[in-house]
Design a protein around this motif. Structure first.
Motif, PDB file in Angstrom:
ATOM      1  N   ASP A   1       0.831  -1.192   0.000  1.00 45.40           N
ATOM      2  CA  ASP A   1       0.000   0.000   0.000  1.00 45.40           C
ATOM      3  C   ASP A   1       0.870   1.248   0.000  1.00 45.40           C
ATOM      4  N   GLN A   2       0.259   2.365  -0.392  1.00 41.67           N
ATOM      5  CA  GLN A   2       0.994   3.612  -0.402  1.00 41.67           C
ATOM      6  C   GLN A   2       1.439   3.976   1.021  1.00 41.67           C
ATOM      7  N   SER A   3       2.709   4.392   1.135  1.00 37.63           N
ATOM      8  CA  SER A   3       3.309   4.809   2.409  1.00 37.63           C
ATOM      9  C   SER A   3       3.400   3.646   3.396  1.00 37.63           C
ATOM     10  N   SER A   4       3.470   2.414   2.880  1.00 38.63           N
ATOM     11  CA  SER A   4       3.619   1.265   3.770  1.00 38.63           C
ATOM     12  C   SER A   4       5.080   0.980   4.101  1.00 38.63           C
ATOM     13  N   GLY A   5       6.007   1.661   3.449  1.00 37.80           N
ATOM     14  CA  GLY A   5       7.415   1.468   3.726  1.00 37.80           C
ATOM     15  C   GLY A   5       8.115   0.529   2.766  1.00 37.80           C
ATOM     16  N   LYS A   6       7.496   0.224   1.621  1.00 38.84           N
ATOM     17  CA  LYS A   6       8.113  -0.712   0.683  1.00 38.84           C
ATOM     18  C   LYS A   6       9.376  -0.122   0.065  1.00 38.84           C
ATOM     19  N   THR A   7       9.358   1.159  -0.262  1.00 44.58           N
ATOM     20  CA  THR A   7      10.566   1.780  -0.822  1.00 44.58           C
ATOM     21  C   THR A   7      11.674   1.822   0.214  1.00 44.58           C
ATOM     22  N   SER A   8      11.316   2.044   1.464  1.00 40.91           N
ATOM     23  CA  SER A   8      12.335   2.053   2.518  1.00 40.91           C
ATOM     24  C   SER A   8      12.946   0.669   2.713  1.00 40.91           C
ATOM     25  N   VAL A   9      12.141  -0.384   2.570  1.00 40.81           N
ATOM     26  CA  VAL A   9      12.676  -1.740   2.656  1.00 40.81           C
ATOM     27  C   VAL A   9      13.670  -1.994   1.532  1.00 40.81           C
ATOM     28  N   LEU A  10      13.316  -1.536   0.340  1.00 41.25           N
ATOM     29  CA  LEU A  10      14.222  -1.715  -0.791  1.00 41.25           C
ATOM     30  C   LEU A  10      15.525  -0.926  -0.576  1.00 41.25           C
TER      31      LEU A  10
ATOM     32  N   ARG B   1      -0.524  -6.140 -11.340  1.00 45.59           N
ATOM     33  CA  ARG B   1      -0.925  -7.459 -11.830  1.00 45.59           C
ATOM     34  C   ARG B   1      -0.018  -7.921 -12.972  1.00 45.59           C
ATOM     35  N   GLN B   2       0.345  -7.002 -13.849  1.00 41.56           N
ATOM     36  CA  GLN B   2       1.221  -7.384 -14.960  1.00 41.56           C
ATOM     37  C   GLN B   2       2.549  -7.939 -14.464  1.00 41.56           C
ATOM     38  N   HIS B   3       3.095  -7.370 -13.416  1.00 44.49           N
ATOM     39  CA  HIS B   3       4.374  -7.857 -12.895  1.00 44.49           C
ATOM     40  C   HIS B   3       4.204  -9.114 -12.044  1.00 44.49           C
ATOM     41  N   MET B   4       3.061  -9.258 -11.377  1.00 40.82           N
ATOM     42  CA  MET B   4       2.853 -10.437 -10.534  1.00 40.82           C
ATOM     43  C   MET B   4       2.317 -11.631 -11.301  1.00 40.82           C
ATOM     44  N   GLU B   5       1.843 -11.425 -12.528  1.00 39.94           N
ATOM     45  CA  GLU B   5       1.324 -12.542 -13.318  1.00 39.94           C
ATOM     46  C   GLU B   5       2.418 -13.516 -13.710  1.00 39.94           C
ATOM     47  N   ASN B   6       3.631 -13.074 -13.709  1.00 39.43           N
ATOM     48  CA  ASN B   6       4.751 -13.971 -13.998  1.00 39.43           C
ATOM     49  C   ASN B   6       4.766 -15.096 -12.961  1.00 39.43           C
ATOM     50  N   PRO B   7       4.631 -16.355 -13.384  1.00 39.16           N
ATOM     51  CA  PRO B   7       4.548 -17.442 -12.393  1.00 39.16           C
ATOM     52  C   PRO B   7       5.836 -17.658 -11.618  1.00 39.16           C
ATOM     53  N   ASN B   8       6.947 -17.086 -12.085  1.00 38.33           N
ATOM     54  CA  ASN B   8       8.221 -17.243 -11.379  1.00 38.33           C
ATOM     55  C   ASN B   8       8.652 -15.976 -10.648  1.00 38.33           C
ATOM     56  N   ALA B   9       7.806 -14.971 -10.637  1.00 41.38           N
ATOM     57  CA  ALA B   9       8.136 -13.740  -9.931  1.00 41.38           C
ATOM     58  C   ALA B   9       7.935 -13.924  -8.429  1.00 41.38           C
ATOM     59  N   ILE B  10       8.883 -13.462  -7.645  1.00 42.93           N
ATOM     60  CA  ILE B  10       8.794 -13.524  -6.180  1.00 42.93           C
ATOM     61  C   ILE B  10       8.113 -12.250  -5.699  1.00 42.93           C
ATOM     62  N   ILE B  11       7.011 -12.404  -4.998  1.00 46.59           N
ATOM     63  CA  ILE B  11       6.217 -11.268  -4.544  1.00 46.59           C
ATOM     64  C   ILE B  11       6.650 -10.920  -3.127  1.00 46.59           C
ATOM     65  N   LEU B  12       7.183  -9.730  -2.974  1.00 40.54           N
ATOM     66  CA  LEU B  12       7.564  -9.223  -1.654  1.00 40.54           C
ATOM     67  C   LEU B  12       6.434  -8.320  -1.179  1.00 40.54           C
ATOM     68  N   CYS B  13       5.550  -8.883  -0.372  1.00 37.51           N
ATOM     69  CA  CYS B  13       4.337  -8.190   0.076  1.00 37.51           C
ATOM     70  C   CYS B  13       4.659  -7.376   1.325  1.00 37.51           C
ATOM     71  N   ILE B  14       4.526  -6.064   1.224  1.00 40.28           N
ATOM     72  CA  ILE B  14       4.862  -5.148   2.319  1.00 40.28           C
ATOM     73  C   ILE B  14       3.570  -4.707   2.998  1.00 40.28           C
ATOM     74  N   GLN B  15       3.498  -4.924   4.315  1.00 41.77           N
ATOM     75  CA  GLN B  15       2.320  -4.553   5.101  1.00 41.77           C
ATOM     76  C   GLN B  15       2.740  -3.621   6.228  1.00 41.77           C
ATOM     77  N   ASP B  16       2.012  -2.523   6.364  1.00 40.29           N
ATOM     78  CA  ASP B  16       2.291  -1.557   7.426  1.00 40.29           C
ATOM     79  C   ASP B  16       1.807  -2.127   8.754  1.00 40.29           C
TER      80      ASP B  16
END
Length: 997
Positions: A330-339, A457-472
């Protein structure tokens, strides 16, 4: 004797023992005589010391020699026997066999001896070279404890084992505590202590005590000694114990945490030293091999493959299924800071509560000696250790994001590629996506929310993509939007890693350990994941550095109640553990899927090559860039061919184009108005004035325009002339050539000084009114007749269109005149009557004449207006005037003598011929001047302009794609891209197979 038989030198066998059989050994003693030798055929010969004296010795058989043993035992008898001529042919063959066997055995011995010595020396040298290449591990003595210290540690843990026992209180150990009994049995059976497992026992209360009610499990009151009190406190139960026991339990917990922190710091120190050593090794390799091409790292090769796939559009539906780590939240959840924590640098634009990530950013993380960053399409390196460079990098990313957004949109799907290198960075490829929003605010496009979800969705549709789900972690879980989206894309959680951010705020504001435990165990959200992590990305201050945030994160988790109470496991905490886990999962996915992707592109390549052979069997496979280079070469070659055009051709073309352009002005604005006067003096004066005005204002600039258009026309004629010369012209270049011509025409500016020089030349030429010789006079008459006839022909065509088809055409071709053409015929008949009555009428009808003609036409039931009559009169008058001009030219053909003598009483007026002679001379001088300007200056300027235009088109990929298009180009482009991707994949697979997993 063997040597004697084989070599023929008796002097070498004096006193030699020869074993002739296994039972008998004979000793043959021969005198030291150098004159005995063995001849070539095996018989003995006596050579006298004298060079010419030689006696033949008869051959003896081996049987005779062996039967008479005295011959061999007595040297004298042997010499006598030889002198007597007894043959020794049989003896020589037997001894030759024995000697050959003995010599070969001796050779084998020497070979074994020499091989053993040489092999020992080579082994020693190889061992020494290996010993020099082995790393120096003496530094480990500073960090590893010695044997004595290990014995002390073992003794201490054995004391702890003896103290860890069930107190002898009057209660029976229930079956609900089987693990506690297993611990005691394990301690009794182990002579040595597994420190890591023991530490896990102390920090994991659930391992010791399952979540059961201790009071119901025990038959008596809870024990009050320190050991049992600590056990119950570790199990999370409140028990009535003394304050002293509580303090001891707290001290033990803090001691365990301090030990863990100390070990963690020691590990970090070792990792830091390891990074420095790796940095020095990389720099040393680069310094020692300056001329050799630096080998690409594995992650750089993989990132190059992803960049090629990002712009690949397949007609065979070959999808990009290579792994990458997709960071969503989500927006402002800290995903950019994790990266940023994973990249170890604050590289992204910052904002408080506003959308900063407006387009996907692909970050390739790799290890290097220096901490730097650079864009894919730029050669500049940003030093991430300097704050000024970090600020410049953030500004550049923000500019690229804003430039990618167009058409009133808020977000864009164009990916920005960035590479970050540094010591100790985990190798992987991450894609930072725009944050998911729930409400579209003012200033955003109305479809922003849907576009963000579409991009994710376009980036997550890849069956081999690793989804890094960031939750505040500081917000309520019910307000999360990302978990529902992730659960729909990966319902089984086989490629999802869940990250809970802002755990410090969650603990201080909304502390609920059970809720956080449910989140980290995957029991709260409707989604599954491979792993769950908790991180802290700072205190909210955007000016804090990475090291400051790390220190704060370490300090928080060291004193966190979540960790002390067992909610957080050690492997679930800190961004360091997160980055290592993500990197491990990333490379596992890569190894499992890259070969399958390579096979898919191999099949696509085969299909494309088959389609090309069937569609374009005789055409080379040239992609858009190669076609552009081919067209560029053709265009530049034709520019060079401009210099091969002859001056005569230039002047002929320029003369024709100049007269076609200015003939209308000469007849309508100069010749016709001046011819209205009957006086030759007035005619000449009017001509002089009009020619002067024309040369001063309009003529030079018009001639320059005609010269430039002529240069362009000749250039295009050369470009399209290859087909007539026997070469096959490729129509695919037509749009490109036209674009080059138009763009170069816009850039081209004729020399201003050239226009001024033209003005001077033309004015001086037109001022000359004296025809010098008969040749010029005849040339002027011919030019006049040609020009007048051409103009008369044009006039006749206009009149024919006005009156419509003739009677013959009406009968033969079934054509009928229109009512307007019928009115035009009636008007012409009425006007022709006026011309026949007065030949010298003026070109413009007066008002009275118009009224008269209209009245006469009304009597014929033809109603026309004055403008209709003027148009018809203009064409009729011009036709009559041109016919009279032809008569004048014919009359003046032989009037040069009268013109030269000035006899005007003859009544012959040839002023018209002089006018056309002046114009012809002006055209000749102008063509000569323009030809010199074209060949000397303008052709070179055109070449420079065309080169600039070609460079501009070559750099503009969109324009090039627009100008060079078609099925042939698109198929060649896709075939080239597939081959390139397949080559990169094979190179990467080969390098991946060499690396240890």
């Amino acid at each position: 004797m063997a040597y004697l038989i084989r070599g023929g030198a008796f002097s070498q066998l004096w006193g030699t023992s020869i074993k002739l059989s296994s039972r008998t050994r004979w000793k043959v003693r021969l005198c030291h005589c150098s004159s005995m030798s063995l001849c070539h055929r095996g018989s003995l010969a006596y050579r006298s010391p004298a060079p010419l004296l030689r006696h033949r010795i008869p051959a003896i058989s081996s049987r005779t020699l062996f039967q008479d043993t005295r011959l061999l035992s007595d040297p004298r008898r042997f010499r006598t026997f030889l002198g007597a001529g007894i043959g020794v042919r049989g003896l020589s063959s037997a001894f030759r066999l024995v000697g050959s066997i003995v010599s070969r055995v001796l050779k084998i011995r020497y070979l074994f001896l020499t091989g053993a010595i040489g092999g020992g020396i080579t082994a020693q040298q190889t061992f020494e070279s290996w010993k020099e290449k082995m790393p120096d591990l003496s530094w480990l003595r500073e960090y590893l404890p010695d044997a004595e210290r290990l014995d002390k540690i073992e003794a201490g843990f054995k004391r702890v084992r003896s103290q860890l026992s069930v107190p002898d209180i009057n209660f029976k150990l229930p079956e609900e505590f089987p693990r506690l009994r297993a611990i005691r049995e394990w301690f009794d059976s182990k002579p040595e202590v597994d420190l890591e497992l023991f530490e896990g026992f102390l920090r994991d209360p659930e391992f010791l005590f399952p979540q059961t009610d201790i009071y119901t499990a025990l038959d008596t009151e809870p024990p009050l000694d320190a050991t049992s009190s600590y056990s119950l406190l570790a199990a999370g139960k409140s028990v009535d114990v003394s304050a002293n026991a509580k303090d001891k339990v707290q001290e033990l917990q803090e001691e365990v945490i301090r030990l863990q922190v100390r070990f963690q710091r020691e590990i970090e120190r070792l990792e830091k030293e390891n990074r420095e050593l790796r940095k020095n090794l990389i720099l040393r390799d680069q310094k020692n091999v300056p001329k050799r091409k630096i080998k690409k790292s594995l992650i750089d090769m993989y990132s190059e493959v992803l960049d090629e796939l990002a712009v690949y559009d397949s007609s065979y539906n070959t999808q990009d299924h290579l792994p990458r780590v997709v960071v969503v939240g989500d927006q402002s959840s800290g995903k950019t800071s994790v990266l940023e924590m994973i990249a170890q640098a604050r590289i992204f634009p910052r904002g408080s509560g506003e959308m900063m990530t407006r387009s996907p950013v692909k970050v390739t993380l790799s290890e290097g000696p220096y901490h730097v960053a650079m864009f894919k399409d730029s050669g500049r390196e940003y030093d991430l250790t300097k704050e000024s460079e970090l600020e410049a990098l953030r500004k550049e990313i923000e500019i690229r994001m804003k430039s990618s957004v167009s058409g009133g949109q808020t977000v864009s799907g164009d990916t920005i590629s960035l590479t970050v290198k540094g010591p100790g960075i985990q190798r992987m490829v991450l894609v930072d996506l725009p944050g998911i929003i729930s409400t579209v605010t003012s200033g955003m496009a109305s479809d922003t929310r849907d576009r963000i979800q579409k991009i994710c969705r376009q980036h997550m549709e890849n069956p081999n993509a690793i989804i890094l789900c960031i939750q505040d972690g500081s917000l309520d879980a019910e307000r999360s939007n990302v978990t529902d989206l992730v659960s729909t894309m990966d319902p089984n959680g086989k490629r999802t890693i869940f990250v809970l951010t802002k755990v410090d705020l969650a603990e201080s504001n909304l502390y609920n350990p059970e809720r956080i435990r449910q989140i980290l165990e995957g029991r709260l959200f409707p989604m599954k994941a491979l792993g769950y992590f908790a991180v802290v990305t700072g205190k909210g201050n955007t000016n804090d550095g990475i090291q400051t945030i790390r220190d704060y994160e370490e300090k928080f988790f060291r004193s966190s109640r979540l960790f002390k109470e067992g909610v957080l496991k050690p492997y679930q905490m800190t961004t360091l553990n997160l980055s290592m886990a993500v990197s491990e999962c990333f490379w596992k996915m890569v190894r499992e899927s890259v070969e399958q992707q390579a096979d898919a592109f191999k099949a696509t390549r085969f299909n494309l090559e088959t389609e090309w052979k069937n569609t374009f069997p005789k055409v080379r496979e040239l992609d858009r860039d190669e076609l552009f280079e081919k067209a560029r070469g053709e265009i530049l070659d034709e520019i060079i061919n401009l210099s091969q055009i002859t001056p005569q051709h230039w002047e002929e073309v320029l003369n024709r184009n100049l007269w076609e352009t200015m003939s209308q002005y000469v007849f309508e604005s100069i010749y016709l108005p001046a011819a209205q006067s009957d006086n030759s003096g007035i005619f000449n004066t009017t001509i002089d004035i009009k020619l002067k005005q024309w040369a001063d204002k309009l003529l030079p600039s018009k001639c320059v325009e005609i010269g430039w258009s002529t240069l362009q026309d000749e250039f295009m004629r050369l470009l399209g002339g290859n087909q007539s010369a026997g070469h096959r012209r490729d129509d695919i270049f037509n749009d490109l050539k036209m674009a080059v011509r138009d763009e170069s025409a816009k850039k081209h500016k004729w020399d201003e000084k050239a226009e001024e020089s033209l003005r001077v030349i033309q004015v001086n030429t037109l001022d000359d009114r004296s025809v010098h010789d008969k040749l010029q006079w005849d040339s002027a008459i011919k030019f006049m007749e040609t020009a007048v006839r051409e103009k008369l022909r044009q006039t006749e065509e206009v009149i024919r269109e006005m009156v419509g088809p003739s009677r013959a055409e009406q009968w033969l071709y079934w054509k009928t005149p229109t009512p307007q053409q019928i009115d035009r015929i009636a008007t012409m008949k009425e006007l022709e009557k006026m011309l026949q009555s007065d030949i010298k009428r003026r070109p413009i009808l007066s008002h009275d004449e118009l009224t008269t003609v209209r009245k006469n036409l009304e009597t014929q039931s033809t109603d026309v207006d004055g403008e209709f009559i003027r148009e018809t009169w203009h064409q009729l008058y011009r036709r009559q005037f041109l016919q009279q001009s032809l008569v004048t030219a014919s009359d003046c053909r032989k009037g040069f003598y009268y013109y030269q003598k000035g006899y005007e009483e003859t009544g012959l007026n040839c002023s018209d011929v002089v006018l056309f002679w002046r114009i012809e001379r002006m055209l000749q001088v102008t063509c000569n001047a323009l030809r010199q300007q074209v060949t000397n200056n303008e052709a070179r300027r055109l070449e420079r302009n065309i080169k600039d235009v070609l460079d501009q088109i070559g750099d503009d990929k969109q324009m090039l794609q627009k100008l060079l298009t078609g099925k042939r180009v698109l198929l060649a482009e896709e075939l080239k891209r597939v081959r390139q991707i397949q080559g990169l994949l094979e190179e990467f697979i080969q390098a991946l197979s060499k690396e240890k997993p």
